[in-house]
Write a protein that holds these residues in place. Structure first.
Motif, mmCIF file in Angstrom:
data_model
loop_
_atom_site.group_PDB
_atom_site.id
_atom_site.type_symbol
_atom_site.label_atom_id
_atom_site.label_comp_id
_atom_site.label_asym_id
_atom_site.label_seq_id
_atom_site.Cartn_x
_atom_site.Cartn_y
_atom_site.Cartn_z
ATOM 1 N N UNK A 25 0.811 -1.226 0.000
ATOM 2 C CA UNK A 25 0.000 0.000 0.000
ATOM 3 C C UNK A 25 0.843 1.274 0.000
ATOM 4 N N UNK A 26 1.880 1.340 0.791
ATOM 5 C CA UNK A 26 2.705 2.548 0.828
ATOM 6 C C UNK A 26 3.514 2.720 -0.451
ATOM 7 N N UNK A 27 4.070 1.632 -0.941
ATOM 8 C CA UNK A 27 4.906 1.697 -2.143
ATOM 9 C C UNK A 27 4.093 2.015 -3.396
ATOM 10 N N UNK A 28 2.811 1.714 -3.353
ATOM 11 C CA UNK A 28 1.952 1.901 -4.531
ATOM 12 C C UNK A 28 0.860 2.929 -4.262
ATOM 13 N N UNK A 29 1.129 3.884 -3.402
ATOM 14 C CA UNK A 29 0.120 4.851 -2.971
ATOM 15 C C UNK A 29 -0.483 5.654 -4.121
ATOM 16 N N UNK A 30 0.209 5.742 -5.239
ATOM 17 C CA UNK A 30 -0.294 6.516 -6.369
ATOM 18 C C UNK A 30 -1.375 5.784 -7.152
ATOM 19 N N UNK A 31 -1.608 4.517 -6.825
ATOM 20 C CA UNK A 31 -2.572 3.712 -7.570
ATOM 21 C C UNK A 31 -3.564 3.036 -6.637
ATOM 22 N N UNK A 32 -4.790 2.856 -7.103
ATOM 23 C CA UNK A 32 -5.735 2.059 -6.312
ATOM 24 C C UNK A 32 -5.238 0.619 -6.220
ATOM 25 N N UNK A 33 -5.571 -0.050 -5.120
ATOM 26 C CA UNK A 33 -5.200 -1.452 -4.952
ATOM 27 C C UNK A 33 -6.359 -2.357 -5.347
ATOM 28 N N UNK A 34 -6.025 -3.522 -5.891
ATOM 29 C CA UNK A 34 -7.034 -4.498 -6.287
ATOM 30 C C UNK A 34 -6.619 -5.888 -5.857
ATOM 31 N N UNK A 35 -7.596 -6.767 -5.722
ATOM 32 C CA UNK A 35 -7.279 -8.163 -5.433
ATOM 33 C C UNK A 35 -8.329 -9.067 -6.068
ATOM 34 N N UNK A 36 -7.846 -10.125 -6.665
ATOM 35 C CA UNK A 36 -8.689 -11.131 -7.308
ATOM 36 C C UNK A 36 -8.211 -12.502 -6.834
ATOM 37 N N UNK A 37 -8.612 -12.884 -5.616
ATOM 38 C CA UNK A 37 -8.139 -14.146 -5.043
ATOM 39 C C UNK A 37 -8.811 -15.364 -5.672
ATOM 40 N N UNK A 38 -8.190 -16.497 -5.459
ATOM 41 C CA UNK A 38 -8.795 -17.772 -5.864
ATOM 42 C C UNK A 38 -9.919 -18.124 -4.903
ATOM 43 N N UNK A 39 -10.836 -18.931 -5.381
ATOM 44 C CA UNK A 39 -11.919 -19.406 -4.534
ATOM 45 C C UNK A 39 -11.653 -20.791 -3.984
ATOM 46 N N UNK A 40 -10.472 -21.314 -4.297
ATOM 47 C CA UNK A 40 -10.099 -22.649 -3.841
ATOM 48 C C UNK A 40 -8.580 -22.760 -3.839
ATOM 49 N N UNK A 41 -8.101 -23.786 -3.152
ATOM 50 C CA UNK A 41 -6.656 -24.041 -3.094
ATOM 51 C C UNK A 41 -6.353 -25.245 -3.969
ATOM 52 N N UNK A 42 -5.355 -25.109 -4.830
ATOM 53 C CA UNK A 42 -4.947 -26.201 -5.725
ATOM 54 C C UNK A 42 -4.047 -27.167 -4.977
ATOM 55 N N UNK A 43 -4.363 -28.429 -5.050
ATOM 56 C CA UNK A 43 -3.542 -29.477 -4.449
ATOM 57 C C UNK A 43 -2.903 -30.259 -5.585
ATOM 58 N N UNK A 44 -1.634 -29.970 -5.852
ATOM 59 C CA UNK A 44 -0.936 -30.577 -6.988
ATOM 60 C C UNK A 44 -0.789 -32.085 -6.861
ATOM 61 N N UNK A 69 -6.928 -1.412 2.143
ATOM 62 C CA UNK A 69 -6.822 -0.490 1.017
ATOM 63 C C UNK A 69 -7.342 -0.973 -0.316
ATOM 64 N N UNK A 70 -7.879 -2.177 -0.399
ATOM 65 C CA UNK A 70 -8.375 -2.675 -1.688
ATOM 66 C C UNK A 70 -9.588 -1.870 -2.140
ATOM 67 N N UNK A 71 -9.524 -1.400 -3.367
ATOM 68 C CA UNK A 71 -10.620 -0.654 -3.973
ATOM 69 C C UNK A 71 -11.404 -1.563 -4.920
#
Length: 94
Positions: A25-44, A69-71
């Motif tokens: 968040x501090x290093x990227x303060x000039x940009x909005x933050x986003x997140x697109x997480x997985x809905x599951x965990x892959x078990x290889x 800070x996620x927008x």
């Protein structure tokens, strides 16, 4: 030259999102933050997906991601339209 619109994380297990958002968040303060997480965990070892939590987990995590800070919040692997709708509802009430 192209300019970034946002900085964020995609295809990441949900428990890793908040620490990543806080760290960047501090290093990227000039940009909005986003997140697109997985809905599951892959078990290889078994070539299978293991679903991530339920409604309560998403509610807790989305609130934490917003506080970090996620927008923009969406989903990646194994995130269903129903989960996107749930996320939208959570964000709308905050």
């Amino acid at each position: 030259m192209a300019r970034p619109v946002a900085v964020g994380f995609n295809c990441v297990p949900p428990p890793l999102i908040a620490p990543l958002l806080r760290r960047f968040s501090a290093a990227c303060a000039a940009f909005p933050l986003m997140c697109y997480p997985n809905g599951a965990r892959w078990e290889a070892s078994t070539n299978t997906w293991h679903p991530y939590g339920g409604k309560d987990d998403w509610e807790r995590d989305v609130a934490e991601w917003r506080a970090a800070g996620a927008v923009f919040i969406g989903g990646c692997c194994c995130v269903s339209p129903a989960t996107i709708s749930l996320i939208r509802g959570i964000v709308a009430t905050q």
